[in-house]
Scaffold this motif. Structure first.
Motif, PDB file in Angstrom:
ATOM      1  N   GLY A 187      18.732  90.281  13.135  1.00  0.00           N
ATOM      2  CA  GLY A 187      19.003  88.725  13.089  1.00  0.00           C
ATOM      3  C   GLY A 187      19.961  88.182  12.406  1.00  0.00           C
ATOM      4  N   ALA A 188      20.222  88.923  11.285  1.00  0.00           N
ATOM      5  CA  ALA A 188      21.610  88.671  10.584  1.00  0.00           C
ATOM      6  C   ALA A 188      22.822  88.894  11.359  1.00  0.00           C
ATOM      7  N   PHE A 189      22.843  89.952  12.205  1.00  0.00           N
ATOM      8  CA  PHE A 189      23.912  90.075  13.279  1.00  0.00           C
ATOM      9  C   PHE A 189      24.051  89.104  14.281  1.00  0.00           C
ATOM     10  N   LEU A 190      22.934  88.867  14.804  1.00  0.00           N
ATOM     11  CA  LEU A 190      22.825  87.638  15.911  1.00  0.00           C
ATOM     12  C   LEU A 190      23.426  86.247  15.168  1.00  0.00           C
ATOM     13  N   THR A 191      22.916  86.004  13.960  1.00  0.00           N
ATOM     14  CA  THR A 191      23.341  84.853  13.418  1.00  0.00           C
ATOM     15  C   THR A 191      24.831  84.857  13.307  1.00  0.00           C
ATOM     16  N   ILE A 251      14.479  86.918  14.362  1.00  0.00           N
ATOM     17  CA  ILE A 251      15.216  87.569  15.464  1.00  0.00           C
ATOM     18  C   ILE A 251      14.973  86.882  16.974  1.00  0.00           C
ATOM     19  N   PHE A 252      13.716  86.536  17.308  1.00  0.00           N
ATOM     20  CA  PHE A 252      13.232  85.730  18.299  1.00  0.00           C
ATOM     21  C   PHE A 252      14.159  84.343  18.516  1.00  0.00           C
ATOM     22  N   ALA A 253      14.110  83.846  17.580  1.00  0.00           N
ATOM     23  CA  ALA A 253      15.003  82.625  17.609  1.00  0.00           C
ATOM     24  C   ALA A 253      16.511  82.871  17.650  1.00  0.00           C
ATOM     25  N   SER A 254      16.902  83.770  17.000  1.00  0.00           N
ATOM     26  CA  SER A 254      18.307  84.213  17.140  1.00  0.00           C
ATOM     27  C   SER A 254      18.822  84.487  18.647  1.00  0.00           C
ATOM     28  N   THR A 255      18.071  85.189  19.348  1.00  0.00           N
ATOM     29  CA  THR A 255      18.370  85.599  20.525  1.00  0.00           C
ATOM     30  C   THR A 255      18.570  84.316  21.481  1.00  0.00           C
TER      31      THR A 255
END
Length: 713
Positions: A436-440, A298-302
């Protein structure tokens, strides 16, 4: 044993030989240096398939060893290829072959063309050797060679200051992580007395290596993987690695370097497993693997959602997907983590090479804000990029199927949903992965929309854009097929990998471990049911998250970046945007840490020069002064005393020589004087009298000699 099985190590050795030949011949090598690496990797891919089917049909696992050092303890280089190793060897060889083929078009005209392909060959050879290693010595050597070649390739365009800084940053960050592998190797050799993985796993399982020691070894191994696979907090090197040529980015992010850390955790998981007392999850090594992996996802996705450089979007995406792999491994779903590693290699290589195709087609433009409308100009690149994006986002139809990422990512999410950890930690892991899937889906839809759709925002870029050569588009087509259909092979791959494990740990007779084994088996059976039950829920939730991310991206960027730019000016959004653009200021913190480190090194250097070296120089100076003083004393005292004695003897000799006149009356005079002196000495008993009389006689004789005998006594 089949000769191809017995000599399977040649899969790694062939690219290494290609490296030496291309480096020696340069441009005179076939294809300017490209053909030999391509051929060696193609043969390696076919060889891996042969091993794959041979193992499936019951052939013994390919293995062998070569003596490296003999003595009180013998150390071997060894290789063993099991089901997971055979699949990974094929993935590395095949993807690397396509990337090297693609690089012919991308690197055309580069003055260091042949050297580039030589480096790619050795990079691939190091990864292949790492995958097939059966002992820690060869594994460690290949691990370090992977890091060295990544340094050389990231900084390949060393004339660019950014590339030079990026390769140094990558080298330093991964060296910090590699310290963990060094510690793990030393501890395992001390505790188990062997470097062979099979022996180590048996001794860990039997309790020869205590659980406490196994925990620290596992954490050291994971720390090494954090560095290579760019997990938080050692992720900072990976986005800057984009300064290297795009084929390097594709190779690092798909098939080689970052995959090495995940494969290390997968290969050494028996060490992690013995620490898995889930009732005390804070002290369980797999939990920390899962937690760091989920947070990294999640951190990298942001940070990916605010990047404008197309390659940097994919770089942060790689960090996020590696987090998913670690999450799966940490939750005990070994095949889920491995399967996502395999599918990710295909669609991420396709994405990076697609980005490189866009860059070449637009004459080296990487800023997505200057693109738009390129689907008309680059149709093959567009279609393959969209297919790979769908795989990355895990697009599919719940209950039916979809892209490769749909199967592999949902397997990881299902493992997180049905994880054996207590409710709160387990739910935390799952929702981090789902967010993280949503942000991806959001940042990849943004990337596709700004690059290929919307109106062109730079007329010059659009007018001169064109599709890339066939040597670049053909690998994209092949990889997009694997990204689209590769997930359907998941069931077969799972049976193959789990049914042909190369490192079997026998059950321990120890009562506690036997009891733990029964409990673990019972928990595993429950976990299977829980995972199946979670799959349906996860598929629907993932579908909704991906759809929501895509819809939100289209709403914000459907007309270009203007709407999002207007939102960025809102006070609260501006703060968050600035935080994300500056990557949570972690790069600044890293730079500050480097400056502190450099300052500390300078301080140590000055201390060394002033104190340590000063002491040495002082001792040396004192010794030199003492040596000079001793020399002067020897020269002016000892030598002069010897010389003075010699001169006295010489003078006495000269004086006595003057008495040798050859005249009889002179000799009689001296003899008489001596007799008189002797008589007087005898009479008076005084040595002084003898000396005075003798001296007087000697002086008289000298006077006689000096006067030439013209006077008489």
């Amino acid at each position: 044993m089949d000769v191809l099985f017995a000599n399977a190590y040649l899969i790694a050795l062939m690219p290494a030989l290609a490296f030496g030949i291309v480096l020696a011949l340069g441009r005179r090598a076939p294809g300017g240096g490209a053909y030999l690496p391509i051929a060696s990797l193609a043969v390696g891919a076919l060889w891996s398939i042969y091993l794959w089917f041979g193992i499936q049909n019951g052939a013994p696992l390919p293995e062998g060893s070569f003596l490296w050092a003999a003595g009180s303890v013998s150390i071997d280089f060894g290789f063993r290829i099991d089901g997971g190793g055979a699949v990974t060897l094929f993935m590395v060889s095949f993807v690397a072959m396509l990337i090297v083929t693609y690089a012919q078009g991308y690197m055309r005209g580069d003055p260091l063309y042949s050297r580039f392909f030589a480096y790619l060959a050795l990079f691939s050879a190091a990864m292949l050797g790492f995958v097939m290693s059966s002992n820690l010595l060869l594994l460690f050597a290949c691990w370090e060679l992977i890091g060295l070649m990544s340094y050389a390739l990231i900084g390949f365009w060393y004339h660019k200051p950014e590339a030079a800084k990026a390769c140094k940053k990558a080298f330093m960050a991964t060296r910090i992580g590699d310290l963990g592998l060094t510690i793990a190797v030393v501890l395992l050799y001390r505790e188990a007395g062997s470097l062979d993985l099979q022996v180590i796993f048996e001794k860990v399982a039997s309790g020869v290596v205590s659980q406490q020691m196994a925990f620290w070894v596992a954490m050291a191994l994971f720390w090494a993987a954090v560095g290579k696979s760019a997990q938080f907090p050692l992720h900072v090197w990976l986005p800057d690695a984009m300064e290297g040529p795009t084929p390097v980015s594709a190779l690092i992010h798909a098939a080689t370097m970052v995959a090495a850390g995940v494969f290390l955790v997968w290969r050494t998981y028996p060490i992690f497993a013995v620490t898995a007392d889930f009732a005390l999850f804070p002290y369980c090594a797999p939990f920390w693997v899962a937690l760091i992996g989920g947070f990294t996802a999640i951190f990298a996705s942001t940070m990916a959602i605010v990047q404008d450089d197309i390659k940097r979007v994919l770089a942060y995406s790689t960090i996020s997907q590696l987090g998913y792999m670690m999450l799966g491994l940490g939750c005990g779903a070994l095949f889920a983590g491995m399967f996502h590693l395999l599918t990710h290699a295909f669609f991420k290589a396709c994405l990076f090479m697609g980005a490189g195709s866009v860059i070449v087609g637009t004459h080296h433009v990487q800023d997505m804000r200057r693109m738009g409308g390129l689907y008309k100009k680059m149709p093959i690149t567009f279609v393959t990029f969209v297919v790979a994006t769908a795989a990355l986002c895990g697009i599919g139809i719940p209950g039916v199927g979809g892209t490769a990422g749909f199967f592999s990512k949902d397997a990881v999410l299902a493992a997180a949903k049905a994880s054996p950890y207590p409710d709160a930690p387990g739910q935390l892991l799952y929702w981090m992965a789902q967010l993280g899937a949503f942000l991806t889906a959001f940042y990849m839809a943004r990337c596709v929309w700004l690059t290929f759709f919307t109106k062109p925002r730079d007329a010059h870029v659009y007018e001169h854009a064109a599709e890339t050569p066939r040597c670049m588009t053909t690998p994209l087509i092949v990889l997009s097929v694997f990204a689209l259909l590769g997930g359907f092979a998941g069931g077969y791959l799972k049976d193959f990998v789990e049914g042909h494990q190369g490192y079997v740990v026998e059950a321990s007779p120890d009562a506690w471990l036997a009891e733990h084994g029964v409990v673990a088996q019972h928990d595993a059976e429950e976990a299977v049911h829980a995972e199946h039950a979670a799959h349906a829920y996860v598929e629907r939730a993932s579908f909704l998250c991906a759809a929501a991310g895509i819809v939100l991206a289209v709403l914000l960027f459907g007309g270009g970046p203007a709407k999002a730019d207007a939102m960025v000016r809102w006070p609260g959004v501006a703060f968050v945007h600035r935080l994300l653009v500056n990557k949570y200021y972690l790069d600044d913190l890293w730079a500050a840490g480097i400056r502190v480190l450099v300052w500390f090194e300078i301080l140590l250097a000055r201390f060394d020069w002033s104190v340590v070296d000063g002491l040495v120089r002082g001792v040396g100076g004192a010794t030199l002064w003492l040596m000079r003083w001793a020399w002067d004393f020897d020269r002016w005292v000892i030598d002069k005393a010897v010389e003075a004695f010699a001169w006295v003897v010489y003078g006495a000799g000269e004086t006595l020589r003057q008495t040798q006149t050859g005249q009889v009356h002179t000799y009689l005079l001296v003899t008489g004087a001596a007799a008189v002196a002797g008589i007087l000495a005898a009479v008076w008993g005084s040595l002084w009298t003898f000396a005075w009389v003798g001296g007087a006689c000697l002086l008289a004789a000298l006077a006689w000699r000096t006067s030439g005998g013209r006077w008489y006594v």
